[in-house]
Design a protein around this motif. Structure first.
Motif, PDB file in Angstrom:
ATOM      1  N   LEU A 148       0.804  -1.263   0.235  1.00 35.89           N
ATOM      2  CA  LEU A 148       0.002  -0.016   0.020  1.00 35.89           C
ATOM      3  C   LEU A 148       0.979   0.954   0.048  1.00 35.89           C
ATOM      4  CD1 LEU A 148      -2.934   1.257   0.327  1.00 35.89           C
ATOM      5  CD2 LEU A 148      -2.575   1.047   2.936  1.00 35.89           C
ATOM      6  N   LEU A 149       0.720   2.174  -0.706  1.00 40.31           N
ATOM      7  CA  LEU A 149       1.255   3.442  -0.835  1.00 40.31           C
ATOM      8  C   LEU A 149       0.847   4.482   0.149  1.00 40.31           C
ATOM      9  CD1 LEU A 149       3.706   5.332  -2.398  1.00 40.31           C
ATOM     10  CD2 LEU A 149       1.609   5.972  -4.009  1.00 40.31           C
ATOM     11  N   LYS A 150      -0.582   4.630   0.073  1.00 40.88           N
ATOM     12  CA  LYS A 150      -1.466   5.298   0.921  1.00 40.88           C
ATOM     13  C   LYS A 150      -3.029   5.016   0.904  1.00 40.88           C
ATOM     14  CE  LYS A 150      -2.438  10.109   2.717  1.00 40.88           C
ATOM     15  NZ  LYS A 150      -1.978   9.946   3.926  1.00 40.88           N
ATOM     16  N   GLU A 151      -3.423   4.752   1.911  1.00 42.02           N
ATOM     17  CA  GLU A 151      -4.942   4.519   2.067  1.00 42.02           C
ATOM     18  C   GLU A 151      -5.620   6.106   1.707  1.00 42.02           C
ATOM     19  OE1 GLU A 151      -8.314   2.131   4.472  1.00 42.02           O
ATOM     20  OE2 GLU A 151      -6.460   2.470   5.288  1.00 42.02           O
ATOM     21  N   LEU A 152      -6.153   6.265   0.719  1.00 38.84           N
ATOM     22  CA  LEU A 152      -6.817   7.599   0.561  1.00 38.84           C
ATOM     23  C   LEU A 152      -8.460   7.517   1.064  1.00 38.84           C
ATOM     24  CD1 LEU A 152      -5.723   8.352  -3.010  1.00 38.84           C
ATOM     25  CD2 LEU A 152      -4.524   9.001  -0.974  1.00 38.84           C
ATOM     26  N   GLU A 153      -8.964   6.498   1.169  1.00 43.10           N
ATOM     27  CA  GLU A 153     -10.323   6.419   1.375  1.00 43.10           C
ATOM     28  C   GLU A 153     -10.210   5.410   2.484  1.00 43.10           C
ATOM     29  OE1 GLU A 153     -14.179   7.100   2.268  1.00 43.10           O
ATOM     30  OE2 GLU A 153     -12.787   8.397   1.160  1.00 43.10           O
ATOM     31  N   PRO A 154     -10.569   5.513   3.932  1.00 37.21           N
ATOM     32  CA  PRO A 154     -10.624   4.575   4.897  1.00 37.21           C
ATOM     33  C   PRO A 154     -11.548   3.703   4.595  1.00 37.21           C
ATOM     34  CG  PRO A 154     -10.034   6.742   5.773  1.00 37.21           C
ATOM     35  CD  PRO A 154     -10.643   6.990   4.320  1.00 37.21           C
ATOM     36  N   GLY A 155     -11.260   2.430   4.996  1.00 36.66           N
ATOM     37  CA  GLY A 155     -12.328   1.444   4.975  1.00 36.66           C
ATOM     38  C   GLY A 155     -12.204   0.632   3.643  1.00 36.66           C
ATOM     39  N   ALA A 156     -13.107  -0.258   3.452  1.00 35.97           N
ATOM     40  CA  ALA A 156     -13.251  -1.352   2.542  1.00 35.97           C
ATOM     41  C   ALA A 156     -13.712  -0.858   1.142  1.00 35.97           C
ATOM     42  CB  ALA A 156     -14.081  -2.548   3.091  1.00 35.97           C
ATOM     43  N   VAL A 157     -13.960   0.499   0.870  1.00 36.52           N
ATOM     44  CA  VAL A 157     -14.539   1.290  -0.332  1.00 36.52           C
ATOM     45  C   VAL A 157     -13.305   1.343  -1.190  1.00 36.52           C
ATOM     46  CG1 VAL A 157     -15.874   2.905  -1.500  1.00 36.52           C
ATOM     47  CG2 VAL A 157     -16.507   2.093   0.812  1.00 36.52           C
ATOM     48  N   GLY A 158     -12.235   1.943  -0.687  1.00 38.40           N
ATOM     49  CA  GLY A 158     -11.249   2.123  -1.613  1.00 38.40           C
ATOM     50  C   GLY A 158     -11.181   3.567  -2.503  1.00 38.40           C
ATOM     51  N   SER A 159     -10.285   4.199  -3.147  1.00 40.24           N
ATOM     52  CA  SER A 159     -10.353   5.307  -3.718  1.00 40.24           C
ATOM     53  C   SER A 159     -10.269   5.070  -5.293  1.00 40.24           C
ATOM     54  CB  SER A 159      -9.202   6.333  -3.503  1.00 40.24           C
ATOM     55  OG  SER A 159      -8.052   5.637  -3.703  1.00 40.24           O
TER      56      SER A 159
ATOM     57  N   ALA B 181       4.153  10.775 -13.452  1.00 43.72           N
ATOM     58  CA  ALA B 181       4.996  11.519 -12.689  1.00 43.72           C
ATOM     59  C   ALA B 181       5.174  12.880 -13.553  1.00 43.72           C
ATOM     60  CB  ALA B 181       6.510  10.775 -12.721  1.00 43.72           C
ATOM     61  N   TYR B 182       5.091  14.423 -12.845  1.00 38.91           N
ATOM     62  CA  TYR B 182       5.453  15.286 -13.391  1.00 38.91           C
ATOM     63  C   TYR B 182       6.010  16.275 -12.413  1.00 38.91           C
ATOM     64  CZ  TYR B 182       4.004  19.864 -15.487  1.00 38.91           C
ATOM     65  OH  TYR B 182       4.131  20.794 -16.240  1.00 38.91           O
ATOM     66  N   GLY B 183       6.936  16.872 -13.061  1.00 38.48           N
ATOM     67  CA  GLY B 183       7.671  17.907 -11.892  1.00 38.48           C
ATOM     68  C   GLY B 183       8.145  17.396 -10.601  1.00 38.48           C
ATOM     69  N   GLY B 184       8.449  16.001 -10.449  1.00 38.81           N
ATOM     70  CA  GLY B 184       8.969  15.444  -9.323  1.00 38.81           C
ATOM     71  C   GLY B 184       7.764  14.921  -8.347  1.00 38.81           C
ATOM     72  N   LYS B 185       6.511  14.945  -9.040  1.00 40.53           N
ATOM     73  CA  LYS B 185       5.504  14.558  -8.230  1.00 40.53           C
ATOM     74  C   LYS B 185       4.613  13.256  -8.910  1.00 40.53           C
ATOM     75  CE  LYS B 185       4.529  18.910  -5.742  1.00 40.53           C
ATOM     76  NZ  LYS B 185       3.969  19.993  -5.430  1.00 40.53           N
ATOM     77  N   LEU B 186       3.959  12.639  -8.165  1.00 39.49           N
ATOM     78  CA  LEU B 186       3.244  11.596  -8.773  1.00 39.49           C
ATOM     79  C   LEU B 186       1.667  12.189  -8.702  1.00 39.49           C
ATOM     80  CD1 LEU B 186       2.652   8.694  -9.552  1.00 39.49           C
ATOM     81  CD2 LEU B 186       2.336   8.089  -7.245  1.00 39.49           C
ATOM     82  N   LEU B 187       1.147  12.344 -10.035  1.00 31.95           N
ATOM     83  CA  LEU B 187      -0.166  12.711 -10.275  1.00 31.95           C
ATOM     84  C   LEU B 187      -0.907  11.450 -10.656  1.00 31.95           C
ATOM     85  CD1 LEU B 187       0.484  15.776 -12.354  1.00 31.95           C
ATOM     86  CD2 LEU B 187       0.307  15.550  -9.768  1.00 31.95           C
ATOM     87  N   PHE B 188      -2.456  11.504 -10.128  1.00 29.91           N
ATOM     88  CA  PHE B 188      -3.276  10.153 -10.241  1.00 29.91           C
ATOM     89  C   PHE B 188      -4.655  10.862 -10.086  1.00 29.91           C
ATOM     90  CE2 PHE B 188      -3.980   8.569  -6.354  1.00 29.91           C
ATOM     91  CZ  PHE B 188      -3.164   9.013  -5.582  1.00 29.91           C
ATOM     92  N   ALA B 189      -5.604  10.181 -10.646  1.00 27.83           N
ATOM     93  CA  ALA B 189      -6.932  10.510 -10.500  1.00 27.83           C
ATOM     94  C   ALA B 189      -7.522   9.398  -9.384  1.00 27.83           C
ATOM     95  CB  ALA B 189      -7.959  10.288 -11.591  1.00 27.83           C
ATOM     96  N   ALA B 190      -8.367   9.573  -8.523  1.00 32.02           N
ATOM     97  CA  ALA B 190      -8.907   8.888  -7.568  1.00 32.02           C
ATOM     98  C   ALA B 190     -10.456   9.382  -7.354  1.00 32.02           C
ATOM     99  CB  ALA B 190      -7.984   8.982  -6.151  1.00 32.02           C
ATOM    100  N   ALA B 191     -11.052   8.576  -6.777  1.00 34.83           N
ATOM    101  CA  ALA B 191     -12.620   9.018  -6.528  1.00 34.83           C
ATOM    102  C   ALA B 191     -13.030   8.366  -5.221  1.00 34.83           C
ATOM    103  CB  ALA B 191     -13.539   8.201  -7.376  1.00 34.83           C
ATOM    104  N   THR B 192     -13.542   9.279  -4.442  1.00 30.28           N
ATOM    105  CA  THR B 192     -13.939   8.789  -3.131  1.00 30.28           C
ATOM    106  C   THR B 192     -15.505   9.197  -2.747  1.00 30.28           C
ATOM    107  OG1 THR B 192     -13.261  10.737  -1.747  1.00 30.28           O
ATOM    108  CG2 THR B 192     -11.571   8.777  -2.044  1.00 30.28           C
ATOM    109  N   PRO B 193     -16.150   8.740  -1.895  1.00 27.01           N
ATOM    110  CA  PRO B 193     -17.444   9.412  -1.636  1.00 27.01           C
ATOM    111  C   PRO B 193     -17.616  10.909  -1.509  1.00 27.01           C
ATOM    112  CG  PRO B 193     -17.378   7.501  -0.540  1.00 27.01           C
ATOM    113  CD  PRO B 193     -15.951   7.846  -0.815  1.00 27.01           C
ATOM    114  N   ARG B 194     -16.285  11.223  -0.865  1.00 30.88           N
ATOM    115  CA  ARG B 194     -16.272  12.967  -0.666  1.00 30.88           C
ATOM    116  C   ARG B 194     -15.721  13.679  -1.844  1.00 30.88           C
ATOM    117  NH1 ARG B 194     -15.024  10.265   4.099  1.00 30.88           N
ATOM    118  NH2 ARG B 194     -12.754  10.402   3.597  1.00 30.88           N
ATOM    119  N   ARG B 195     -14.991  13.160  -2.714  1.00 27.15           N
ATOM    120  CA  ARG B 195     -14.337  13.620  -3.779  1.00 27.15           C
ATOM    121  C   ARG B 195     -14.298  12.654  -5.138  1.00 27.15           C
ATOM    122  NH1 ARG B 195      -9.501  17.127  -1.573  1.00 27.15           N
ATOM    123  NH2 ARG B 195     -10.158  17.246   0.525  1.00 27.15           N
TER     124      ARG B 195
END
Length: 142
Positions: free
Chosen positions: A80-91, A98-112
Motif C-alpha cells: 500500500l502506498l497510501k490509503e486515500l479512502e479509509p475502510g473497504a471502499v477504496g479510492s 510523474a510530473y515535476g517530481g510529483k506523482l499525479l493520478f485520479a482517484a474517486a471517493t465518496p467525498r471527492r
C-alpha cells in the motif's frame, strides 16, 4: 527493473499478481504472492516512476479496497502506498503519471469524485468560444 519486464499475470492459483521476466524461462516468476489465495492484488494502471526502479499501480488491498500501491524491488514486496479512502471502499486510483517530481493520478471517493488534491473555488471566467472538456458537475482540484 532495468533489463526486466514487469506485468500482471494470473496463474490460476495465486490470482492476478505482479510477475517479472528477464526474457528467459528461469528468469520469469511471480514477484510476490501479496494476497495469498486465488484473489491476488489484481494490479491495474501500472506506471514506472522516474528513474525506472519502482512501479506504482492500483491494487485491491484486502480490507481497504482499491488503493494506490508501490513496488520497489530494492524494498521488496508490493504494498500500500497510501490509503486515500479509509475502510473497504477504496479510492479507485488510475492514470498515474510523474510530473515535476510529483506523482499525479485520479482517484474517486465518496467525498471527492474523480479528484486529486483539495477542492478549490473557480472564479467565473468570461465567456469563451472554446468548449469545456470537463464533465458536467466536475470540480477543479489542485
Amino acid at each position: 527493473m532495468a533489463a526486466c519486464s514487469t506485468s500482471v499475470h494470473d496463474d490460476g492459483v495465486h490470482g492476478a499478481e505482479l510477475w517479472s521476466t528477464d526474457g528467459t524461462a528461469g528468469g520469469t516468476g511471480m514477484v510476490h504472492d501479496s494476497v495469498p489465495g486465488p484473489d491476488g492484488l489484481a494490479p491495474e494502471h501500472l506506471a514506472v516512476l522516474p528513474g525506472g526502479t519502482a512501479l506504482v499501480f492500483s491494487a485491491d488491498i484486502p480490507g481497504k479496497g482499491r488503493e494506490p500501491a508501490l513496488f520497489d524491488p530494492i524494498v521488496g514486496a508490493p504494498g500500500l502506498l497510501k490509503e486515500l479512502e479509509p475502510g473497504a471502499v477504496g479510492s479507485l486510483p488510475a492514470d498515474f503519471t510523474a510530473y515535476g517530481g510529483k506523482l499525479l493520478f485520479a482517484a474517486a471517493t465518496p467525498r471527492r469524485d474523480a479528484s486529486c488534491g483539495r477542492p478549490t473555488e473557480r472564479r467565473r471566467a468570461r465567456p469563451s468560444s472554446r468548449t469545456s472538456s470537463r464533465a458536467p458537475g466536475a470540480r477543479v482540484w489542485t
